[in-house]
Design an enzyme around this catalytic site. Structure first.
Site, PDB file in Angstrom:
ATOM      1  N   ARG A 154      36.970  45.461 -26.759  1.00 12.60           N
ATOM      2  CA  ARG A 154      36.148  46.429 -25.436  1.00 12.60           C
ATOM      3  C   ARG A 154      36.978  47.136 -24.796  1.00 12.60           C
ATOM      4  O   ARG A 154      38.532  45.882 -24.302  1.00 12.60           O
ATOM      5  CB  ARG A 154      35.548  45.820 -24.593  1.00 12.60           C
ATOM      6  CG  ARG A 154      34.105  45.069 -25.063  1.00 12.60           C
ATOM      7  CD  ARG A 154      32.701  44.678 -24.950  1.00 12.60           C
ATOM      8  NE  ARG A 154      30.971  44.538 -25.166  1.00 12.60           N
ATOM      9  CZ  ARG A 154      30.888  43.639 -24.813  1.00 12.60           C
ATOM     10  NH1 ARG A 154      30.899  42.395 -23.760  1.00 12.60           N
ATOM     11  NH2 ARG A 154      30.080  43.117 -25.802  1.00 12.60           N
TER      12      ARG A 154
ATOM     13  N   LYS B 197      36.862  42.501 -32.421  1.00 12.25           N
ATOM     14  CA  LYS B 197      36.515  43.876 -31.668  1.00 12.25           C
ATOM     15  C   LYS B 197      37.081  43.511 -30.002  1.00 12.25           C
ATOM     16  O   LYS B 197      37.542  42.372 -29.975  1.00 12.25           O
ATOM     17  CB  LYS B 197      34.728  44.056 -31.635  1.00 12.25           C
ATOM     18  CG  LYS B 197      34.347  42.474 -30.447  1.00 12.25           C
ATOM     19  CD  LYS B 197      33.056  43.001 -29.706  1.00 12.25           C
ATOM     20  CE  LYS B 197      32.567  41.914 -29.028  1.00 12.25           C
ATOM     21  NZ  LYS B 197      31.565  42.399 -28.559  1.00 12.25           N
TER      22      LYS B 197
ATOM     23  N   LYS C 133      42.472  27.952 -34.434  1.00 15.73           N
ATOM     24  CA  LYS C 133      42.330  28.414 -32.849  1.00 15.73           C
ATOM     25  C   LYS C 133      42.530  27.888 -31.617  1.00 15.73           C
ATOM     26  O   LYS C 133      43.124  28.240 -30.848  1.00 15.73           O
ATOM     27  CB  LYS C 133      40.665  28.542 -33.383  1.00 15.73           C
ATOM     28  CG  LYS C 133      40.183  28.396 -33.930  1.00 15.73           C
ATOM     29  CD  LYS C 133      38.409  28.164 -33.981  1.00 15.73           C
ATOM     30  CE  LYS C 133      38.222  26.802 -34.420  1.00 15.73           C
ATOM     31  NZ  LYS C 133      38.611  26.174 -36.083  1.00 15.73           N
TER      32      LYS C 133
ATOM     33  N   LYS D 137       7.374  26.966  -4.321  1.00 11.46           N
ATOM     34  CA  LYS D 137       7.424  27.736  -3.636  1.00 11.46           C
ATOM     35  C   LYS D 137       7.904  28.043  -2.183  1.00 11.46           C
ATOM     36  O   LYS D 137       8.882  26.730  -1.740  1.00 11.46           O
ATOM     37  CB  LYS D 137       5.961  27.703  -3.617  1.00 11.46           C
ATOM     38  CG  LYS D 137       5.812  25.663  -2.149  1.00 11.46           C
ATOM     39  CD  LYS D 137       4.267  26.110  -1.620  1.00 11.46           C
ATOM     40  CE  LYS D 137       4.067  26.036   0.088  1.00 11.46           C
ATOM     41  NZ  LYS D 137       2.535  25.871   0.123  1.00 11.46           N
TER      42      LYS D 137
ATOM     43  N   GLY E 218      40.784  24.018 -38.945  1.00 11.24           N
ATOM     44  CA  GLY E 218      42.121  24.148 -39.412  1.00 11.24           C
ATOM     45  C   GLY E 218      43.047  25.623 -39.473  1.00 11.24           C
ATOM     46  O   GLY E 218      43.861  25.798 -40.302  1.00 11.24           O
ATOM     47  N   THR E 219      42.004  26.518 -38.843  1.00 13.94           N
ATOM     48  CA  THR E 219      42.167  28.012 -39.058  1.00 13.94           C
ATOM     49  C   THR E 219      43.731  28.402 -37.786  1.00 13.94           C
ATOM     50  O   THR E 219      43.904  29.697 -37.729  1.00 13.94           O
ATOM     51  CB  THR E 219      41.516  28.968 -38.688  1.00 13.94           C
ATOM     52  OG1 THR E 219      40.584  28.502 -37.711  1.00 13.94           O
ATOM     53  CG2 THR E 219      40.817  29.164 -39.969  1.00 13.94           C
TER      54      THR E 219
ATOM     55  N   HIS F 180      42.746  48.981 -30.442  1.00 19.89           N
ATOM     56  CA  HIS F 180      43.482  47.889 -31.479  1.00 19.89           C
ATOM     57  C   HIS F 180      43.052  47.453 -32.112  1.00 19.89           C
ATOM     58  O   HIS F 180      42.644  48.801 -33.791  1.00 19.89           O
ATOM     59  CB  HIS F 180      41.864  46.573 -30.879  1.00 19.89           C
ATOM     60  CG  HIS F 180      41.080  46.989 -31.131  1.00 19.89           C
ATOM     61  ND1 HIS F 180      40.412  46.510 -32.345  1.00 19.89           N
ATOM     62  CD2 HIS F 180      39.194  47.359 -30.531  1.00 19.89           C
ATOM     63  CE1 HIS F 180      38.824  46.633 -32.128  1.00 19.89           C
ATOM     64  NE2 HIS F 180      38.486  46.777 -30.861  1.00 19.89           N
TER      65      HIS F 180
ATOM     66  N   GLU G  25      37.465  17.676 -27.929  1.00 22.52           N
ATOM     67  CA  GLU G  25      37.861  17.728 -28.994  1.00 22.52           C
ATOM     68  C   GLU G  25      39.127  15.924 -29.600  1.00 22.52           C
ATOM     69  O   GLU G  25      38.923  15.586 -29.680  1.00 22.52           O
ATOM     70  CB  GLU G  25      38.136  18.159 -30.703  1.00 22.52           C
ATOM     71  CG  GLU G  25      37.064  19.023 -30.792  1.00 22.52           C
ATOM     72  CD  GLU G  25      37.213  19.843 -32.020  1.00 22.52           C
ATOM     73  OE1 GLU G  25      38.608  20.794 -31.696  1.00 22.52           O
ATOM     74  OE2 GLU G  25      35.768  20.705 -32.762  1.00 22.52           O
TER      75      GLU G  25
ATOM     76  N   ARG H  17      46.608  31.543 -43.075  1.00 22.30           N
ATOM     77  CA  ARG H  17      45.543  32.031 -42.527  1.00 22.30           C
ATOM     78  C   ARG H  17      45.764  33.369 -42.233  1.00 22.30           C
ATOM     79  O   ARG H  17      46.984  34.257 -42.385  1.00 22.30           O
ATOM     80  CB  ARG H  17      46.102  30.735 -41.564  1.00 22.30           C
ATOM     81  CG  ARG H  17      46.165  29.691 -41.092  1.00 22.30           C
ATOM     82  CD  ARG H  17      46.756  29.256 -39.718  1.00 22.30           C
ATOM     83  NE  ARG H  17      46.537  27.295 -40.139  1.00 22.30           N
ATOM     84  CZ  ARG H  17      47.073  26.878 -39.945  1.00 22.30           C
ATOM     85  NH1 ARG H  17      48.843  27.101 -40.129  1.00 22.30           N
ATOM     86  NH2 ARG H  17      46.842  25.551 -40.070  1.00 22.30           N
TER      87      ARG H  17
ATOM     88  N   GLU I 237      12.078   2.893   1.653  1.00 22.60           N
ATOM     89  CA  GLU I 237      12.231   2.418   1.057  1.00 22.60           C
ATOM     90  C   GLU I 237      13.499   1.623   0.428  1.00 22.60           C
ATOM     91  O   GLU I 237      12.958   0.120   1.086  1.00 22.60           O
ATOM     92  CB  GLU I 237      12.020   3.453  -0.563  1.00 22.60           C
ATOM     93  CG  GLU I 237      11.010   3.636  -0.804  1.00 22.60           C
ATOM     94  CD  GLU I 237      10.606   4.350  -2.435  1.00 22.60           C
ATOM     95  OE1 GLU I 237      11.912   5.132  -2.859  1.00 22.60           O
ATOM     96  OE2 GLU I 237       9.634   4.717  -3.191  1.00 22.60           O
TER      97      GLU I 237
END
Lengths: 94, 530
Positions: free
Chosen positions: B405, B403, B240, B169, B237-238, B409, B264, B397, B24
Site C-alpha cells: 500500500r 501488494k 520466510k 454492567k 522452505g521458501t 512497487h 518454531e 525460490r 477463604e
C-alpha cells in the site's frame, strides 16, 4: 471456685442497640437459670474496642463466645431461643 | 486475583491504601500466592498501606439463637479502614458467608446494607463471588446492588483453556460489552480488548529498508513504511524465516530494538541457522537490541499468546516486531476466531508505530498461494509472496510483491537466492512466454549469450563484406574516372586537330580567293572568321 470458672463467656455487642440489650438480658437470665455460680460474663462493646473483633473472628452481632470450656463455641443472635443457646453452650437443661 | 491486583496497584500506583478481607484463604496463604505474581504484601502491610484480614467462619462452631446482624463485620472493616485510611476494599469471597451462616434472609439484607455502607464511606470495593448455575452469583445479589459487575470465566476449547473477562454492567459509563481474554502472568493480570474501538492510528511517511537491497528496489526503492505491517507468506522452505531474520538484523544494525517471536525454533536454533546464511544475530542479542521470544504455540490459546505478546512489547518497547510464523498460532483454531485476534495485535502494534513482519505458512507448493488461510492478508500493508517454482528437475525460490500500500512497487517476479553471504535477489529470465529460474535461467542465459556471440560474428562478417564492396566500388569509380579523363583528353585532341584542319583550310581558301581575285565580303570570308 473452680466451678465459677467452668464457663467463661464473652458477649460481643455493638453499642446499645435493641438486639444488644436483648442479648445481654437473655444471657444473664439463662446463665442464672442453668449455670448459677459457674460462669463469668465479659461484655465487649465493639463500637468502643473495634480491635477486639478480629481476635474472636466476630462477624455477626451480637455474638456470644464460649471461651471455656474448650472448644470455643460461638452463638450468634440475640439469644432469645433459650433451647438453642443451651445446645450451643453444651449445657443440658436442668 | 483480580481483586488483589486492584488493591495492590491501588497502593503502589495510586497511593490508596486498601483492606483485603478474605473469607477463604488466610493471610499467609494469600501472601504466598501474591508473591508468585510479584506482589510483596508483607512489605505493604508493614508500611501500613495494606491490611489483610482473614475472617474465619466455621459453621460447626456457630449456633443461631435469634435475631442478629453483621455489625461485627462492619466494625471490623470500619476499624481496618480507619486504621490506614483505606480507599479500597476487597471482600473475597462473600459467598463464604452464606455457607457459614444459615440465615440467608438476614445475610442478604446485611450485604445490601454493607454495600450501601461502603458507598457512603466513599470506599471503592471489589467483591468477589462465585458464579452460580443460572444466575451470575450463586446467591444472586451482587447483580443488583453493585455498580459494576465483571464476569470472569475460564473456557476450554480444543484442549486449550482461555480465561475471559466481561464487563456485564457498569453504571454511568460507556463500557465495552464484549468478552475479553485475559491472562494471569508474571506481572499480574493483562487484559486485551477484543477489537479496538477506533481506527485512527497515525501513519508515518518514513521508510525503513528491509535489508535486502533488491527487495527495497521492488518496493519503490526505499523499503516499507515505518509502522506498517508486512506479511511474508510462502510454502515450507521458501525462506520466510530468513527474510524475517534479515529484517531483524537490518533493524538492529540501525540500532533499533527488535522483538522476535518464534513459534518454531528456539532462540539458539535461530541464531545458528541464520548464521549459515550470513546473518549473525548473536551480537544483537548480547547487546540487548534483539530479544527472541520463543514459545510453543500450543502453550496457550491464541488470545493468551496475544496477551503475552502485548506484555512483551509493552515491556521491551521495540520498533520492529517479527512474528515467525503467525500461522502456527492458529493451530486448532478456526479462521473466524483468528482473524479478529490478529487484527487486534496488528492494531495494537500500529498504534505503537511498530513495524511488523509476519511470516505465514501456506500449505502445499503449487496451489493458489494468493489465498492466505488466515484471512489476514487484507490487514497487511505489504504482502510478499515467496514461492517455489518446480521446473526442470529442480526447485527454485521466487519472490514477488503481491501488494504494497502507498508505494509504487514492482510486479516482477525475482529469483530469491539464499547463500552463505545472505539473501540476494536475481532477475529471473523473462522470456516471451515463460519465466525461468535456477539452472534453467542460467542455461537460457548461456544460450542467449551464445546466440549473441553468433550474431556479433555475423555482423562483423557483414561489415567486412561491406568494406570490401566499398573498396571495390571505389576502384571502379577510379577506373571510370580515368576512362572519362582519357575520353576527355581524346576529345580535346580531336577538336584541336579539327580546328587546325579548318584553319589550314580557311587559309588555303583565302589564298585561293586572292588568287581568283574575289571580294572580301563574300560568305566564305565570314565563315573564315568564325
Amino acid at each position: 471456685m473452680s466451678a465459677a470458672l467452668a464457663f467463661e463467656l464473652r458477649l460481643y455487642v455493638a453499642g446499645q442497640t435493641v438486639k444488644s440489650l436483648a442479648a445481654c438480658a437473655n444471657l444473664k437470665r439463662i446463665c442464672e437459670k442453668h449455670l448459677a455460680g459457674q460462669y463469668r460474663i465479659e461484655i465487649i462493646d465493639l463500637t468502643k474496642n473495634p480491635k477486639l473483633a478480629a481476635g474472636d473472628q466476630i462477624l455477626a452481632l451480637p455474638t456470644l463466645v464460649r471461651r471455656l470450656p474448650k472448644p470455643v463455641k460461638k452463638i450468634i443472635g440475640d439469644l432469645s431461643n433459650e433451647e438453642r443457646v443451651l445446645v450451643g453452650l453444651d449445657v443440658r437443661p436442668i | 486475583m483480580l481483586a488483589l491486583e486492584f488493591l495492590v496497584r491501588g497502593v503502589t500506583q495510586y497511593g490508596e491504601p486498601g483492606v483485603f478481607m478474605m473469607f477463604e484463604e488466610n493471610a499467609a496463604e494469600l501472601t504466598a500466592n501474591a508473591r508468585s505474581l510479584g506482589f510483596d504484601l508483607d512489605r505493604l502491610a508493614a508500611r501500613k498501606k495494606l491490611i489483610l484480614d482473614h475472617v474465619y467462619i466455621e459453621r460447626s462452631e456457630i449456633e443461631e439463637t435469634g435475631a442478629y446482624d453483621l455489625e461485627g463485620l462492619f466494625i471490623r472493616l470500619g476499624h481496618a479502614v480507619d486504621a490506614i485510611g483505606a480507599k479500597r476494599v476487597v471482600l473475597d469471597t462473600v459467598e463464604a458467608l452464606f455457607s457459614g451462616l444459615p440465615n440467608h434472609a438476614i445475610l442478604r439484607a446485611e450485604l445490601r446494607r454493607l454495600f450501601r455502607w461502603l458507598k457512603d464511606r466513599g470506599l471503592t470495593a471489589v467483591i468477589t463471588g462465585e458464579r452460580g448455575e443460572h444466575s451470575l452469583t450463586r446467591y444472586g445479589l451482587e447483580e443488583y446492588v453493585a455498580d459494576c459487575v465483571i464476569v470472569l470465566d475460564q473456557r476450554i476449547q480444543e484442549q486449550i483453556s482461555t480465561r475471559r473477562l466481561r464487563v456485564l454492567k457498569y453504571r454511568g459509563s460507556a463500557h465495552g460489552t464484549n468478552e475479553y481474554p485475559f491472562l494471569i502472568g508474571e506481572r499480574g493480570i493483562s487484559v486485551l480488548p477484543i477489537t479496538s474501538l477506533r481506527l485512527d492510528h497515525p501513519a508515518s511517511a518514513k521508510r525503513i529498508p528491509t535489508g535486502i537491497a533488491r527487495l527495497d528496489e521492488m518496493l519503490g526503492g526505499k523499503g516499507v513504511f515505518r509502522g506498517s505491517s508486512v506479511l511474508v507468506s510462502g510454502a515450507p522452505g521458501t525462506g520466510k524465516s530468513s527474510v524475517g531474520a534479515k529484517f531483524a538484523d537490518t533493524a538492529c544494525r540501525r540500532g533499533e530494538r527488535v522483538l522476535l517471536f518464534s513459534y518454531e525454533e528456539s532462540s539458539a536454533q535461530i541464531v545458528r541457522n541464520m548464521g549459515s546464511i550470513g546473518i549473525d544475530l548473536e551480537p544483537w542479542v548480547k547487546k540487548g537490541l534483539l530479544r527472541i521470544h520463543a514459545s510453543r504455540p500450543t502453550l496457550y490459546g491464541l488470545e493468551q499468546h496475544l496477551v503475552m505478546m502485548h506484555d512483551a512489547v509493552s515491556d521491551f518497547r521495540p520498533s520492529v516486531v517479527v512474528v515467525d510464523p503467525i500461522s502456527n498460532l492458529s493451530l486448532h483454531r478456526n479462521a473466524s476466531e483468528v482473524r479478529p485476534t490478529l487484527m487486534r495485535l496488528i492494531d495494537f502494534l500500529k498504534q505503537q508505530q511498530i513495524t511488523t513482519l509476519f511470516t505465514s505458512l501456506t500449505p502445499g507448493s503449487g496451489e493458489t498461494l494468493e489465498d492466505s488461510q488466515l484471512g489476514v492478508s487484507s490487514l497487511m500493508d505489504t504482502w510478499l509472496l515467496l514461492r517455489n517454482v518446480e521446473f526442470n528437475g529442480e526447485r527454485n525460490r521466487t519472490i514477488y510483491v503481491l501488494k504494497s500500500r502507498g508505494m509504487a512497487h514492482s510486479n516482477q517476479v525475482r529469483e530469491f537466492v539464499l547463500g552463505d553471504k545472505g539473501i540476494d535477489l536475481v532477475d529471473v529470465y523473462l522470456g516471451a512466454e515463460r519465466v525461468l529460474t535456477g539452472t534453467a535461467r542460467v542455461a537460457q542465459e548461456a544460450l542467449e549469450h551464445a546466440a549473441a556471440v553468433l550474431r556479433e560474428e555475423d555482423h562483423q562478417r557483414k561489415l567486412g563484406r561491406l568494406a570490401n564492396r566499398q573498396k571495390e566500388i571505389g576502384d571502379q569509380i577510379a577506373a571510370l574516372r580515368a576512362e572519362a579523363e582519357f575520353e576527355a583528353a581524346e576529345l580535346a585532341f580531336t577538336i584541336a586537330r579539327e580546328n587546325g584542319q579548318q584553319c589550314t583550310r580557311q587559309q588555303s581558301t583565302h589564298v585561293m580567293a586572292q588568287l581568283r581575285g574575289a571580294d572580301d565580303a563574300g560568305p566564305s570570308g565570314k565563315q573564315g572568321k568564325r
